[in-house]
Motif scaffolding. Structure first.
Motif, PDB file in Angstrom:
ATOM      1  N   CYS A  56       0.885  -1.420   0.126  1.00 34.40           N
ATOM      2  CA  CYS A  56      -0.071   0.008   0.093  1.00 34.40           C
ATOM      3  C   CYS A  56       0.916   1.230  -0.175  1.00 34.40           C
ATOM      4  O   CYS A  56       2.088   1.332   0.490  1.00 34.40           O
ATOM      5  CB  CYS A  56      -0.837   0.168   1.223  1.00 34.40           C
ATOM      6  N   GLY A  57       0.279   2.260  -0.442  1.00 34.42           N
ATOM      7  CA  GLY A  57       1.128   3.596  -0.366  1.00 34.42           C
ATOM      8  C   GLY A  57       2.514   3.690  -1.039  1.00 34.42           C
ATOM      9  O   GLY A  57       2.669   3.187  -2.179  1.00 34.42           O
ATOM     10  N   SER A  58       3.306   4.170  -0.121  1.00 34.97           N
ATOM     11  CA  SER A  58       4.589   4.338  -0.730  1.00 34.97           C
ATOM     12  C   SER A  58       5.308   2.909  -0.790  1.00 34.97           C
ATOM     13  O   SER A  58       6.037   2.818  -1.556  1.00 34.97           O
ATOM     14  CB  SER A  58       5.552   5.264   0.562  1.00 34.97           C
ATOM     15  N   SER A 103       5.826  -4.200   3.594  1.00 37.29           N
ATOM     16  CA  SER A 103       5.413  -3.152   4.726  1.00 37.29           C
ATOM     17  C   SER A 103       6.198  -2.867   5.666  1.00 37.29           C
ATOM     18  O   SER A 103       7.205  -3.652   6.262  1.00 37.29           O
ATOM     19  CB  SER A 103       4.114  -4.057   5.072  1.00 37.29           C
ATOM     20  N   GLN A 104       6.495  -1.626   5.631  1.00 34.07           N
ATOM     21  CA  GLN A 104       7.137  -1.055   6.793  1.00 34.07           C
ATOM     22  C   GLN A 104       7.031  -1.732   8.297  1.00 34.07           C
ATOM     23  O   GLN A 104       7.575  -2.118   9.129  1.00 34.07           O
ATOM     24  CB  GLN A 104       7.052   0.397   6.739  1.00 34.07           C
ATOM     25  N   SER A 105       5.645  -1.407   8.659  1.00 35.78           N
ATOM     26  CA  SER A 105       5.224  -1.881   9.804  1.00 35.78           C
ATOM     27  C   SER A 105       5.153  -3.318  10.073  1.00 35.78           C
ATOM     28  O   SER A 105       5.139  -3.952  11.050  1.00 35.78           O
ATOM     29  CB  SER A 105       3.664  -1.272  10.130  1.00 35.78           C
ATOM     30  N   THR A 108       0.046  -3.822   8.475  1.00 35.43           N
ATOM     31  CA  THR A 108      -0.970  -3.241   7.569  1.00 35.43           C
ATOM     32  C   THR A 108      -1.959  -4.074   7.231  1.00 35.43           C
ATOM     33  O   THR A 108      -1.701  -5.208   6.580  1.00 35.43           O
ATOM     34  CB  THR A 108      -0.305  -2.421   6.482  1.00 35.43           C
ATOM     35  N   VAL A 154       5.017  10.248  10.087  1.00 35.85           N
ATOM     36  CA  VAL A 154       3.849   9.451   9.440  1.00 35.85           C
ATOM     37  C   VAL A 154       4.148   8.976   8.019  1.00 35.85           C
ATOM     38  O   VAL A 154       4.086   7.850   7.640  1.00 35.85           O
ATOM     39  CB  VAL A 154       2.755  10.035   9.575  1.00 35.85           C
ATOM     40  N   SER A 156       6.288   7.863   4.808  1.00 37.59           N
ATOM     41  CA  SER A 156       7.594   6.948   4.829  1.00 37.59           C
ATOM     42  C   SER A 156       8.543   7.786   4.038  1.00 37.59           C
ATOM     43  O   SER A 156       8.453   8.470   2.925  1.00 37.59           O
ATOM     44  CB  SER A 156       6.882   5.894   3.964  1.00 37.59           C
ATOM     45  N   LYS A 241       3.898  12.103  -1.488  1.00 34.90           N
ATOM     46  CA  LYS A 241       4.472  13.121  -0.497  1.00 34.90           C
ATOM     47  C   LYS A 241       3.963  14.380  -0.312  1.00 34.90           C
ATOM     48  O   LYS A 241       3.678  15.006   0.817  1.00 34.90           O
ATOM     49  CB  LYS A 241       6.245  13.101  -0.518  1.00 34.90           C
ATOM     50  N   GLU A 244       0.093  14.258   0.954  1.00 30.89           N
ATOM     51  CA  GLU A 244      -0.327  13.875   2.358  1.00 30.89           C
ATOM     52  C   GLU A 244       0.574  14.807   3.273  1.00 30.89           C
ATOM     53  O   GLU A 244      -0.021  14.959   4.450  1.00 30.89           O
ATOM     54  CB  GLU A 244       0.301  12.597   2.662  1.00 30.89           C
TER      55      GLU A 244
HETATM   56  C1  F6R Z   1       3.111   7.403   2.671  1.00 39.81           C
HETATM   57  C2  F6R Z   1       3.046   6.257   3.777  1.00 39.81           C
HETATM   58  C3  F6R Z   1       2.115   5.170   3.505  1.00 39.81           C
HETATM   59  C4  F6R Z   1       2.549   3.664   3.791  1.00 39.81           C
HETATM   60  C5  F6R Z   1       1.628   2.774   3.599  1.00 39.81           C
HETATM   61  C6  F6R Z   1       2.024   1.324   4.113  1.00 39.81           C
HETATM   62  O1  F6R Z   1       4.096   8.259   3.020  1.00 39.81           O
HETATM   63  O2  F6R Z   1       3.673   6.197   4.740  1.00 39.81           O
HETATM   64  O3  F6R Z   1       1.391   5.396   2.275  1.00 39.81           O
HETATM   65  O4  F6R Z   1       3.622   3.482   2.999  1.00 39.81           O
HETATM   66  O5  F6R Z   1       0.439   2.812   4.597  1.00 39.81           O
HETATM   67  O6  F6R Z   1       2.714   1.215   5.106  1.00 39.81           O
HETATM   68  P1  F6R Z   1       3.291  -0.166   5.623  1.00 39.81           P
HETATM   69  O7  F6R Z   1       4.697   0.045   4.659  1.00 39.81           O
HETATM   70  O8  F6R Z   1       3.739  -0.015   7.072  1.00 39.81           O
HETATM   71  O9  F6R Z   1       2.504  -1.326   5.238  1.00 39.81           O
END
Ligand code: F6R
Length: 368
Positions: A56-58, A103-105, A108, A154, A156, A241, A244
């Protein structure tokens, strides 16, 4: 703890050379790319005949970049899909499909549900994740951790650059398993990646004019971003970027699409940020983008051009030129994304917004 910065995000932008370097660390050993966890056999990795990337997203934008690298290095077909769309279609998956979940976190919900859907269909799952012990890597068959460190802002930034780096390592790991690249070729690509942290640091040393430009353009109602090839996902990321953080309407386009519609948006004074490919590495695309810039400039656009140092052909057409060091084509996004992050953050600050906590957004989106 913000390291002398007003916001965590500004510190995290500065930490990007380390985020890339640390993500590489330990993932190339005795001439081979190594994952952090591998619960599938080398044979199963070799048998992969199709790749889906979901995020998702970045993280999704980093996945779009993965497609260019994985297809080029492995000759495997790669589809990149928003995790929230993937599981509500009927994607064609089986035990020789590899689903790369980024996914960073690692928490998600959309991405986690996509992983579960993939596993129900017997596909293999490889997670690219920044958080040890989070849910997505726990449910995956293989894991490559990004080592960006905790990201407080918040939006990325360093996590994104680390994801791009990790995705390329995944591409090399697949090329190595399939034998589509000889070990010395894998080693050469890895060494190119190893050179990137220093180049990212150089970009960071030259962003002051980008800040000045951001202050000047801070009240533009719309900003457009154009790119091609790997510059296209960078354009999408730059636009995200700005949306948001600065709440400005922004859109990224594939430059080749301009004449199929978006050029109708161009009007006097509209800022358009263009991510140029290398004049040497991608000469044909470079000249097409120079024509695009001429077309939009003729219609009054204000052109802000990110180009490789020494790109003389584009200079005359740029109202503002942002130079970045030369790098192998696939790796250029690790450099060209950085000025766009700085731009968005500075516009947001100029408008008086909290760059660490943009309105309506949460760091980790644990509901669908
Ligand atoms: C944009 C941003 C979000 C995350 C997205 C996925 O700056 O931070 O678009 O990239 O919510 O999040 P993760 O990587 O944690 O799954």
């Amino acid at each position: 703890e913000k390291g002398g910065h007003d916001y965590f995000m500004l510190k995290e932008i500065q930490e990007q050379p380390a985020a890339v370097a640390d993500t590489l660390l330990g993932h190339f050993d005795a001439g081979r790319i190594v994952l952090d966890e591998q619960r599938l056999s080398d044979q199963e990795l070799r048998d992969v005949d199709k790749v889906f990337v979901v995020a998702c997203g970045s993280a999704y934008h980093s996945g779009l970049l993965a497609k260019y690298a994985i297809e080029h290095w492995t000759r495997l077909p790669v589809e990149v899909e928003l995790a929230s769309e993937f599981r509500y279609r009927d994607p064609v998956l089986d035990r020789s499909t590899l689903v790369v979940a980024i996914s960073q976190s690692g928490e998600t919900a959309d991405t986690l549900e996509a992983v579960r859907h993939a596993k129900d269909q017997k596909a293999r799952v490889l997670a690219v994740c920044n958080t040890n012990g989070s849910q997505i890597p726990r449910e995956a068959d293989a894991v490559l951790y990004t080592r960006a460190g905790p990201e407080i802002g918040v939006a990325s930034t360093k996590a994104f650059l680390a994801q791009v780096t990790a995705n390329y390592l995944v591409g090399l790991a697949l090329a190595q398993a399939r034998g589509t690249k000889y070990p010395d070729e894998v080693a050469r690509e890895y060494r190119d990646l190893e050179a990137m942290p220093e180049l990212v640091a150089r970009v960071l040393q030259t962003v002051e004019p980008v800040r000045a430009l951001a202050r000047e353009l801070a009240h533009s109602p719309t900003v457009l971003f154009l790119g091609r090839h790997v510059g296209y996902p960078v354009a999408l990321e730059g636009a995200l970027k700005l949306k948001e953080l600065a709440y400005i309407h922004a859109e990224g386009f594939a430059a080749g699409e301009l004449k199929h519609g978006p050029i109708a948006l161009i009007e006097e004074g509209l800022p358009v940020i263009v991510v140029m490919p290398s004049p040497k590495g991608r000469a044909v695309l470079h000249s097409k983008l120079v024509s695009n810039i001429q077309e939009i400039k003729a219609r009054g656009a204000r052109t802000i051009v990110i180009a490789e140092e020494g790109d003389e052909a584009v200079r005359a057409h740029a109202d503002h030129l942002i130079e970045i060091p030369a790098a192998p084509s696939l790796l250029q996004p690790l450099l060209s994304t950085v000025p766009l992050q700085v731009f968005a953050a500075e516009v947001a600050q100029t408008r008086g917004y909290d760059v660490d906590k943009p309105r309506n957004l949460a760091k980790s989106v644990t509901v669908e």
